[in-house]
Design an enzyme around this catalytic site. Sequence first.
Site, short mmCIF file in Angstrom:
data_model
loop_
_atom_site.label_atom_id
_atom_site.label_comp_id
_atom_site.label_asym_id
_atom_site.label_seq_id
_atom_site.Cartn_x
_atom_site.Cartn_y
_atom_site.Cartn_z
N ASP A 64 0.82 -1.21 0.00
CA ASP A 64 0.00 0.00 0.00
C ASP A 64 0.86 1.26 0.00
O ASP A 64 1.91 1.32 0.65
CB ASP A 64 -0.89 -0.02 1.25
CG ASP A 64 -1.81 1.17 1.35
OD1 ASP A 64 -2.69 1.32 0.48
OD2 ASP A 64 -1.65 1.97 2.29
N GLU B 94 1.18 -0.51 -5.12
CA GLU B 94 0.25 0.58 -5.37
C GLU B 94 1.09 1.85 -5.43
O GLU B 94 1.41 2.44 -4.40
CB GLU B 94 -0.81 0.70 -4.28
CG GLU B 94 -1.86 1.76 -4.61
CD GLU B 94 -2.42 2.48 -3.39
OE1 GLU B 94 -3.47 3.12 -3.54
OE2 GLU B 94 -1.81 2.42 -2.31
#
Length: 729
Positions: A399, A452
């Site tokens: 993330d 990401e």
Amino acid sequence: MPEAPLAPGEVERLVGGWHHDPHGLLGAHDTVYGTAVRVLRPLAERVVVDTGTATFELTHQQDGLFTGLLPKGSVTEGYLLQVGYAGTEHEQEDGYRFLPTLGETDLHLIAEGRHEQLWRALGAHPRLIEGVNGTAFAVWAPNASGVRIVGDFNGWNGAAHPMRSLGASGVWELFVPGVGEGTTYKFEIATRDGRMLQKADPLARRAECPPATASVVTSSRYEWHDADWMATRGRLPHHQAPMSVYELHPGSWRPGLTYRQLADELPGYVRDLGFTHVELMPVMQHPFDGSWGYQVSGYFAPTSRLGTPDDFRYLVDELHRAGIGVIVDWVPAHFPKDDFALARFDGEPLYEPADPRRAEHPDWGTLEFDYGRAEVRNFLVANAVYWGEEFHVDGLRVDAVASMLYLDYSREHGEWLPNEHGGRENWDAVRFLQEMNATVYRRCPGIVTVAEESTAWPGVTAPTDHGGLGFGLKWNMGWMHDSLVYMSKEPVHRRFHHNDMTFSMVYAYSENYVLPISHDEVVHGKRALVSKMPGDWWQQRANHRAYLGFMWAHPGKQLLFMGSEFAQGAEWDHKEGPQWWVLDPKWPAHAEHEGVRDLVRDLNRLYLDTPALWQLDGDPAGFSWLDGGAADDNVFSFVRYDTQGRPLVCVSNMSPVVRHGYRVGLPTVRADVRDARWLEILNTDTAVYGGSGVGNPDPVKAEQVEWNGRDTSAELTLPPLSTIWLSPA
């Protein structure tokens, strides 16, 4: 029996929890006068030493410290303590007679930041030592003046359980006899400025269910049944293999289900729809439900909301047995400031940088990790390995990578500290990500890491030995943003945004991409995927279907968030989960929602059966525009190829009108075949999906008419707001 007293100041440090070497004082120690035995039991009335051949009562010196001088040779091996408390007596082992449970190799690797199985050294581990059952505790707290263990086994009073410092490593250790699985505990840390902190174990492999915050002693007895899966996964490089990902929030996919109950329902559902993988939003322990798991307080513990660590293993195992890979969301970019967790762990910045210009994460009210500190980097690298080795996960979706790579991320001028060269790149984070990826791929064959990363940082999926970050795949945030901008426009305006749908092919081969329609796109006022679409309800669903058909044919792997597979109209709510009730036959529009789900099932089936859609995702030879410039028609047409040159044609008509006799250039199937026939193998406007039923039911014959730079072409019927796929007959 004479005493073996300590100086009052030494006792105060020991009892107060400020002593770095309690083992040097407590336990049995030979002296020139005999064997000195000292026991710390602050609430006891009497303590007797039982050597097996004789008993000796100790003298209370002060503040719960009992001492005595036994005859030389009276303590040859183990001994027991008989401790009297208010009329009751307990027989106990003395934890201060045992050697450290961490060896020099462990301490060296920890200090070097190279302990790739850190969870086996630190934390809490039930063990049998010299025939005695207990738990070995160890924690890294280099700035502490003293550390004690508090838990339900000592009434949350750590006075009797001070830990010893293992030198310059910063590690504190204690073996506590009689403590076993299920025990709740924390570390009580004496800071250099005189405070006492109670902290959950950073390496705890199990935690209490929130709002409780203690760690739990645990060990695994799970027997895996996925040997065949583990041996064969990754037989193809992930960018050359099919990957269709169903993203879900485990706590709300079916609200109220445990890991084991999920294991009964989720694998069958995902397998039926044909997805190759699930991606689980963070399953690590987190204190606040509303963070969805993105503010992690227990990196080594699956969230206790849904069950035990072995329950989570069972879920992964069942998914593997159904032929489904498991990707977990991993959050090394930041951590919460909760007092019980990592923030200022030993009273000072430890896991976070000392300078607030690097420690404070401006977007989420959290702290960033100090990637330049070897022990912190080791903590994170080992954690990535842990999920692969201990839970058999097949991938880590990392993330917020962009927030790690840039020192000025979400910061204004003067709010950030440049690197040593005066730039904005966080080279410590770069080195950490490279090490993490290299280590995970080496230790966990067949795993994939997915970034990401929302900027144009070069080489995110390039190998580390070529200077890249080493990820296997990267989310294509540009494609997601641009294509959703296009789809949100009324068809009459789409011709002015045509490039939003074609621009992705300019950079499609710069990285190995995943096309994500994730949870982030259906929350916080962004609306559900179908609700982003313009027009009436029929047109919204038609747009939704056409978009999915375009997405599945576009180069790159695809990811779809739960609820989008049946076009739920509301945003995702982590308390409510998907709107499963719209599929109930009693719901008036259930057939329309079911039709979209049928489309997703067929998309995945055809995707898996059509190597042209995945074999050359990372190779320009696998894609060619037929017509990428038909802006006035709102039409996109392209061809995908597999490694044998077999083609699949995709044509999307993003206007609400039927286009009869629409000529499209076609690729040559074989040099000796000029009149190939093409079958419409997918049509998102098919009536069973909720469409109007317009299409090309009969084989389409290629004609010797040059079009779009091709020698052959055909006239097609393009349904309204649709995507069709054509394959050679």
